[in-house]
Motif scaffolding. Sequence first.
Motif: not given
Length: 51
Positions: A4-8, A14-19, A24-28, A32-34
Motif C-alpha cells: 500500500k502507498i500512503i500519498l501525502l 491524500e490517499g491510501i491504496g495500491t499503485k 485510477k482515483k487520484s489526479a495528484y 506525480l507518477w507521470h
Amino acid sequence: MANKIILLRNGRIEGIGTKSLLLKKSAYFRELWHSQADMYAFHANLGEAKK
C-alpha cells in the motif's frame, strides 16, 4: 514492493491504496507518477545519446 502507498500532500493524507488504485482515483498521484516517468525517460534518452 509496497503493498500500500500512503500519498501525502501538504502534510495531509491524500490517499491510501495500491499503485493501480491511486492511478485510477487520484489526479495528484497520476501527476506525480507521470512526472517521474518523464524524468526516467529523459535520463534514458541521455544515456542513449552518449553511445
